[in-house]
Design an enzyme around this catalytic site. Structure first.
Site, PDB file in Angstrom:
ATOM      1  CG  HIS A 195      -0.282   0.176   2.523  1.00 61.67           C
ATOM      2  ND1 HIS A 195       0.164  -0.897   3.278  1.00 61.67           N
ATOM      3  CD2 HIS A 195       0.013   1.294   3.239  1.00 61.67           C
ATOM      4  CE1 HIS A 195       0.704  -0.440   4.407  1.00 61.67           C
ATOM      5  NE2 HIS A 195       0.619   0.883   4.403  1.00 61.67           N
ATOM      6  CG  HIS A 243       2.357   8.095  11.457  1.00 64.11           C
ATOM      7  ND1 HIS A 243       3.302   8.714  10.665  1.00 64.11           N
ATOM      8  CD2 HIS A 243       2.310   6.801  11.031  1.00 64.11           C
ATOM      9  CE1 HIS A 243       3.803   7.848   9.792  1.00 64.11           C
ATOM     10  NE2 HIS A 243       3.221   6.679  10.000  1.00 64.11           N
TER      11      HIS A 243
END
Length: 216
Positions: free
Chosen positions: A91, A159
């Site tokens: 991805h 993150h």
């Protein structure tokens, strides 16, 4: 919605090839052989099975001649490269492509993928990635065929997905990072991975892939 301006830009510019810098999430690359810079030199790439079956996306063509030219040029510029063929892309590559480009029935252009090892230390520094981008520009511009190449970098801003700070992000630092990325990228090359982990979480090390494009 955030991708719409880039979709329009690609539709207007009609590049012949996309050079895509991404990181594999231990899907097709494993820690038994995990390179800092691994360039795809194959002719086609399929979507990887990341545990729930491959995503419903068609394979995308590679541009082998350009990829191999870039590889030779980068090695000549003293970057120790690894190379791959016949590995599926996860991805990190296909998610942005799926919202950047129309793909029903096939993709409009081929890619050259560069997988950057950001998950296992030692991770290449921002300075090294910036320098790689400068060498990448030289490589692309020296290709004998006249073609338009657009560079794409993927990866998240602040993150963290594990440990005591799981779920951490820092929008103030993200805004500052984007300002420096545009106006003073060399300042980002002076920062260590520990600096970026403190400000943006461990997974913000993915930003070094953006530094390749900025160097170019």
């Amino acid at each position: 919605e955030a991708y719409a301006p880039i979709q329009a830009w690609l539709a207007e510019k009609q590049p012949d090839v996309l050079f895509v810098i991404y990181n594999d999430h231990v899907t097709s690359f494993f820690f038994d052989h995990y390179s800092a810079f691994c360039l795809g030199v194959g002719e086609e790439y399929r979507a990887a099975d990341e545990g729930g079956g491959p995503r419903n996306l068609p394979p995308i063509k590679g541009h082998g001649p350009l990829a191999r030219h870039i590889g030779k040029s980068l090695v000549a510029d003293e970057f120790d490269m690894s190379f791959f063929q016949d590995r599926a892309l996860d991805h990190g590559c296909f998610s942005p492509l799926s919202v950047l480009l129309p793909h029903e029935g096939g993709w409009p252009m081929p890619i050259v993928p560069l997988q950057v090892g950001v998950l296992q230390f030692p991770v290449p520094s921002a300075r090294r990635c910036y320098a790689l981008g400068q060498a990448l520009r030289t490589a692309i511009e020296s290709y004998p065929e006249d073609m338009k190449v657009a560079l794409v970098a993927t990866g998240g801003l602040s993150h963290q997905v594990q440990g005591e700070r799981c779920g951490f992000n820092n929008p103030d630092w993200d805004a500052r990072f984007l300002e420096l990325y545009e106006k003073d990228p060399v300042a980002l090359t002076r920062m260590t991975h520990a600096d970026h982990a403190r400000l943006g979480g461990m997974e913000s090390s993915e930003f070094i892939m953006w530094m390749v494009v900025r160097g170019a």
